[in-house]
Design a protein around this motif. Structure first.
Motif, PDB file in Angstrom:
ATOM      1  N   SER B   4     -48.330 -12.787 -11.653  1.00 46.14           N
ATOM      2  CA  SER B   4     -46.938 -12.846 -11.207  1.00 46.14           C
ATOM      3  C   SER B   4     -46.907 -13.318  -9.760  1.00 46.14           C
ATOM      4  CB  SER B   4     -46.308 -11.467 -11.308  1.00 46.14           C
ATOM      5  OG  SER B   4     -46.976 -10.593 -10.418  1.00 46.14           O
ATOM      6  N   LEU B   5     -45.744 -13.822  -9.344  1.00 45.08           N
ATOM      7  CA  LEU B   5     -45.603 -14.222  -7.951  1.00 45.08           C
ATOM      8  C   LEU B   5     -45.835 -13.018  -7.047  1.00 45.08           C
ATOM      9  CD1 LEU B   5     -44.948 -16.177  -5.708  1.00 45.08           C
ATOM     10  CD2 LEU B   5     -42.512 -15.889  -6.211  1.00 45.08           C
ATOM     11  N   ARG B   6     -45.393 -11.839  -7.510  1.00 47.17           N
ATOM     12  CA  ARG B   6     -45.602 -10.627  -6.715  1.00 47.17           C
ATOM     13  C   ARG B   6     -47.096 -10.401  -6.446  1.00 47.17           C
ATOM     14  NH1 ARG B   6     -42.930  -5.549  -6.000  1.00 47.17           N
ATOM     15  NH2 ARG B   6     -41.148  -6.345  -7.183  1.00 47.17           N
ATOM     16  N   ARG B   9     -48.543 -13.032  -4.075  1.00 52.19           N
ATOM     17  CA  ARG B   9     -48.235 -12.751  -2.669  1.00 52.19           C
ATOM     18  C   ARG B   9     -49.181 -11.690  -2.110  1.00 52.19           C
ATOM     19  NH1 ARG B   9     -41.708 -12.121  -3.324  1.00 52.19           N
ATOM     20  NH2 ARG B   9     -41.157 -14.329  -3.051  1.00 52.19           N
ATOM     21  N   ASP B  33     -52.754 -20.542 -11.446  1.00 49.05           N
ATOM     22  CA  ASP B  33     -52.612 -19.819 -12.712  1.00 49.05           C
ATOM     23  C   ASP B  33     -53.708 -20.238 -13.703  1.00 49.05           C
ATOM     24  OD1 ASP B  33     -51.874 -22.238 -13.940  1.00 49.05           O
ATOM     25  OD2 ASP B  33     -49.745 -21.782 -13.895  1.00 49.05           O
ATOM     26  N   VAL B  38     -50.583 -24.577  -9.246  1.00 45.14           N
ATOM     27  CA  VAL B  38     -50.340 -23.781  -8.037  1.00 45.14           C
ATOM     28  C   VAL B  38     -49.203 -22.774  -8.243  1.00 45.14           C
ATOM     29  CG1 VAL B  38     -49.914 -23.843  -5.557  1.00 45.14           C
ATOM     30  CG2 VAL B  38     -50.991 -25.814  -6.668  1.00 45.14           C
ATOM     31  N   GLN B  39     -49.518 -21.514  -7.950  1.00 45.07           N
ATOM     32  CA  GLN B  39     -48.514 -20.446  -7.984  1.00 45.07           C
ATOM     33  C   GLN B  39     -48.003 -20.167  -6.568  1.00 45.07           C
ATOM     34  OE1 GLN B  39     -47.732 -18.106 -10.927  1.00 45.07           O
ATOM     35  NE2 GLN B  39     -46.021 -17.896  -9.500  1.00 45.07           N
ATOM     36  N   ALA B  40     -48.924 -20.070  -5.615  1.00 42.47           N
ATOM     37  CA  ALA B  40     -48.525 -19.790  -4.230  1.00 42.47           C
ATOM     38  C   ALA B  40     -49.627 -20.222  -3.276  1.00 42.47           C
ATOM     39  CB  ALA B  40     -48.230 -18.294  -4.038  1.00 42.47           C
TER      40      ALA B  40
END
Lengths: 141, 141, 141, 141
Positions: B4-6, B9, B33, B38-40
């Protein structure tokens, strides 16, 4: 004046917040520096896997040409082969539509760009501007 | 299980925190992922402009090959032409050194990768692991 | 602090002057900004036609990695596959030898790079430094 | 007859002078030789970072095709797919608009090209011509 990581984070968070407030589709947001290099990026859960390249392409063209997404789109509408050729010299990395927002300092110098993708181009630009203003910067859509 | 983005981060923040704690050079951290997308990403102030590509290359090779950075480096040491050929088929996007860390779920399936760059490859991997563990995940360096 | 065109001209002229003084082969000199983008370039009469790409490659790697030519060469000697992989992610645009000289401001931040090619790598670096010092800047070879 | 570095410098300086006289946006000017290889380039302070590629693309197409920017533009307007295909064989390095100016010697042989970018394509061409004439050469816009 550079975009600090702190400011880049604010831009991204507040752009994503605006997306949730407006009930937009999942957004992806990139912040590039004055040389067109990636400072920070986030892709919301549920966004398509290829969204980094779209967000990047919107912001990259803005920095490299010193021309925001709307101006690029107008040029592409008027002279499609020119924007196609521009993409050639930039390695196919330019997406010439709104959602690519130029960041300028108080003297008007370009200090970077924000690229947002996920919803309509116009909504993407609204979300970008929300983040940019929250960071105390001025955006040109 | 997706990242998840959470969680992404958390990985990034805690990797950067580790870098500050160890007094490393400015770090850049990417989370990809399970499809290598790219996710972040975040690049600390003072890092060289081209660090996104290095961080990405470390993580991308890990996901695409299902092989972490240390294993890739060993293969490159033993058989440099093989990793060069791998780079051919992956468009030159693989950096086969530590700092590319595979993320696995509890059953051992690859769910993504983290790429860290800025200090020595070994220190980069330590910072990555710190972020991964803070997010409750298991990393393979 | 940016490299002004005025300073870039001084760097180039004084690097070329040093080449004439040392009786070097015809030189080519590029100045890149902090984002790795070309600010100015000159190729002396008699230089081979492909010298822009060599000068650019020396300076580009220096900016993108934040690592001067000598450090890049040492890394290439120690770990050839790593510098080959770096070239992959930077589109084959890196020439990892002396003559790629980093420009730093007084606080140590990278503000650009100079690339010189035409004679031996070591002589190229000497010419670059002469130009950089004439412009009141500090170079890292 | 080749373009000497001395003449290339004159072309660039006088093109930039014309831009200041006409109060144009910051300009970037490249001079290519008869083989399409870079002889000299300058980007004015305040110009967007990606301007080298645009200036180069204007001049490169002119040399490689032996056709100045205006003729290329007319061909692109008439037959967009042809110029797109030309870009395919030239690696995407052609920008087919005015501001790419062919240099011919007294017998009409192509000896190089000048590429100017920054303002409107027509103004770019005016600035290029000013530089070319100051160097005692003849330009075809």
């Amino acid at each position: 004046m550079a975009i600090s990581l702190r400011k880049a984070r604010t831009i991204i968070r507040k752009a994503l917040d605006k997306g949730r407030e407006m009930d937009l589709k999942p957004l992806s947001v990139v912040v590039l520096d004055a040389g067109g290099h990636v400072q920070a990026f986030e892709r919301e859960d549920g966004a398509a896997p290829g969204r980094f390249a779209i967000a990047h392409g919107k912001a990259y063209g803005a920095v490299m040409l010193g021309m925001a997404g709307t101006a690029q789109m107008n040029r592409a509408e008027d002279q499609a082969y020119f924007m196609a050729a521009v993409n050639g010299v930039y390695g196919g990395q330019v997406i010439p539509v709104p959602g690519g927002v130029l960041l300028r300092d108080k003297k008007g110098a370009v200090i970077g760009a924000v690229g947002v993708t996920g919803d309509t181009s116009d909504n993407d630009a609204v979300a970008a501007l929300n983040g940019i203003e929250a960071a105390g910067l001025t955006g040109e859509i």
